[in-house]
Design an enzyme around this catalytic site. Structure first.
Site, PDB file in Angstrom:
ATOM      1  N   ASP A 203      66.221  86.669  54.905  1.00  0.00           N
ATOM      2  CA  ASP A 203      65.019  85.815  55.012  1.00  0.00           C
ATOM      3  C   ASP A 203      65.246  84.721  56.046  1.00  0.00           C
ATOM      4  OD1 ASP A 203      62.462  84.918  54.507  1.00  0.00           O
ATOM      5  OD2 ASP A 203      62.958  83.966  52.591  1.00  0.00           O
TER       6      ASP A 203
ATOM      7  N   ARG B 221      61.992  77.922  58.595  1.00  0.00           N
ATOM      8  CA  ARG B 221      61.801  77.213  57.307  1.00  0.00           C
ATOM      9  C   ARG B 221      63.043  77.281  56.429  1.00  0.00           C
ATOM     10  NH1 ARG B 221      59.085  81.858  57.191  1.00  0.00           N
ATOM     11  NH2 ARG B 221      60.016  83.409  55.819  1.00  0.00           N
ATOM     12  N   ASN B 222      63.948  78.228  56.686  1.00  0.00           N
ATOM     13  CA  ASN B 222      65.168  78.358  55.892  1.00  0.00           C
ATOM     14  C   ASN B 222      66.410  77.850  56.615  1.00  0.00           C
ATOM     15  OD1 ASN B 222      64.024  79.297  53.528  1.00  0.00           O
ATOM     16  ND2 ASN B 222      64.029  81.426  54.234  1.00  0.00           N
TER      17      ASN B 222
ATOM     18  N   ASP C  26      69.841  79.207  52.276  1.00  0.00           N
ATOM     19  CA  ASP C  26      69.149  80.210  51.434  1.00  0.00           C
ATOM     20  C   ASP C  26      69.547  81.641  51.737  1.00  0.00           C
ATOM     21  OD1 ASP C  26      67.713  78.336  49.973  1.00  0.00           O
ATOM     22  OD2 ASP C  26      66.058  78.300  51.408  1.00  0.00           O
TER      23      ASP C  26
HETATM   24  P1  ADP Z   1      62.848  77.437  49.087  1.00  0.00           P
HETATM   25  O1  ADP Z   1      63.487  77.870  47.817  1.00  0.00           O
HETATM   26  O2  ADP Z   1      61.378  77.666  49.107  1.00  0.00           O
HETATM   27  O3  ADP Z   1      63.535  77.976  50.309  1.00  0.00           O
HETATM   28  P2  ADP Z   1      63.869  75.051  50.111  1.00  0.00           P
HETATM   29  O4  ADP Z   1      65.304  75.345  49.965  1.00  0.00           O
HETATM   30  O5  ADP Z   1      63.254  75.248  51.463  1.00  0.00           O
HETATM   31  O6  ADP Z   1      63.045  75.866  49.084  1.00  0.00           O
HETATM   32  O7  ADP Z   1      63.642  73.558  49.657  1.00  0.00           O
HETATM   33  C1  ADP Z   1      62.404  72.897  49.807  1.00  0.00           C
HETATM   34  C2  ADP Z   1      62.539  71.632  50.637  1.00  0.00           C
HETATM   35  O8  ADP Z   1      63.550  70.772  50.107  1.00  0.00           O
HETATM   36  C3  ADP Z   1      62.977  71.902  52.079  1.00  0.00           C
HETATM   37  O9  ADP Z   1      61.872  72.166  52.908  1.00  0.00           O
HETATM   38  C4  ADP Z   1      63.686  70.623  52.467  1.00  0.00           C
HETATM   39  O10 ADP Z   1      62.762  69.663  52.909  1.00  0.00           O
HETATM   40  C5  ADP Z   1      64.289  70.166  51.150  1.00  0.00           C
HETATM   41  N1  ADP Z   1      65.706  70.573  51.050  1.00  0.00           N
HETATM   42  C6  ADP Z   1      66.177  71.748  50.554  1.00  0.00           C
HETATM   43  N2  ADP Z   1      67.520  71.796  50.611  1.00  0.00           N
HETATM   44  C7  ADP Z   1      67.927  70.636  51.167  1.00  0.00           C
HETATM   45  C8  ADP Z   1      69.218  70.081  51.505  1.00  0.00           C
HETATM   46  N3  ADP Z   1      70.356  70.763  51.281  1.00  0.00           N
HETATM   47  N4  ADP Z   1      69.256  68.858  52.073  1.00  0.00           N
HETATM   48  C9  ADP Z   1      68.099  68.193  52.314  1.00  0.00           C
HETATM   49  N5  ADP Z   1      66.868  68.643  52.021  1.00  0.00           N
HETATM   50  C10 ADP Z   1      66.763  69.850  51.454  1.00  0.00           C
END
Ligand code: ADP
Length: 230
Positions: free
Chosen positions: A131, A135-136, A149
């Site tokens: 994926d 965005r990831n 992710d």
């Molecule tokens: P998903 O499970 O949909 O991939 P994300 O991992 O993208 O969810 O997390 C959602 C949001 O949280 C991200 O867009 C980011 O802004 C924030 N985020 C996620 N992981 C981190 C991290 N390790 N450090 C800082 N912000 C984070």
């Protein structure tokens, strides 16, 4: 006693909310009152947890400058959560959009280079991301871009994600053999990396922005039927 991938939740304090995603809320926290970390709550019913916990043991051993480090998991209570490296500037897609017009081509190339290094490390360890997309990926305060992710989609329990006609399936980032036959490989990761480079150099545009997923699938089929003629 705790296994080495278990983090004792009493050593974690939670601060502000950073965002929320497929699995639940992401928060900024502190581990042992000192180290900033991100904690990702796994909403109950969102993930096949046993399978993921097994996989987490492998993911903890994947360490690279351009991969968001998994520090550990808290699985002795519900909901379970993951503890990862904190990335101050958040997700790459928003980073690109917020800085439109200010990033030079060397900066954009540097972002692609960071992602390629992280992906190379995954490939060398026989790990398929499945994926990859802007965005990831996440950005830290030193402007280092890291892939996040990886492998997680396998544990999503949501039909909308899984069926290639579902609204959440990342068709626009997927190689044809992925949306046709679910044939994932490092090669299909390379396809997604190509789309990611397009996202970077358009400073965060949506691929095929005027087309829905099923239309993108159709466009690929038309390409195959036209093969050689155009
Ligand atoms: P998903 O499970 O949909 O991939 P994300 O991992 O993208 O969810 O997390 C959602 C949001 O949280 C991200 O867009 C980011 O802004 C924030 N985020 C996620 N992981 C981190 C991290 N390790 N450090 C800082 N912000 C984070």
């Amino acid at each position: 006693s705790y296994d080495k991938w278990e983090i004792n939740p009493s050593e974690l304090t939670f601060m502000k909310e950073l965002g929320s995603g497929q699995f639940g809320v992401v928060r900024l926290g502190k581990w042992r009152a000192q180290h900033q970390v991100a904690s990702k709550t796994i909403r109950e019913g969102a993930m096949s947890e046993e399978d993921f916990i097994e996989e987490a043991k492998i993911m903890m051993n994947l360490s690279h400058l351009n991969l968001v480090q998994l520090y550990g998991v808290c699985t002795q209570q519900k909901p379970i959560y993951l503890v990862t490296e904190f990335m101050e500037l958040g997700c790459l897609l928003n980073y690109l959009r917020q800085r439109r017009g200010t990033l030079g081509s060397q900066d954009l190339l540097g972002i692609c280079h960071d992602v390629s290094q992280g992906m190379q490390h995954l490939e060398q360890n026989g790990f398929i991301h499945r994926d990859l997309a802007a965005r990831n990926c996440l950005v830290n305060s030193s402007l280092v871009v890291k892939v996040s992710d990886f492998g997680m989609t396998r544990y999503v329990l949501d039909d909308q994600y899984w069926s290639s006609s579902g609204a959440k399936f990342p068709v626009k980032w997927s190689a044809p053999e992925v949306f046709n036959f679910c044939k994932y490989s490092s090669k299909s990761d390379v396809w997604s990396f190509g789309v990611l480079m397009w996202e970077v150099f358009t400073e965060g545009k949506m691929p095929f922005e005027h087309n829905q997923n099923h239309e993108v699938v159709m466009m690929h089929h038309e390409d195959v039927l036209d093969g050689g003629k155009n």
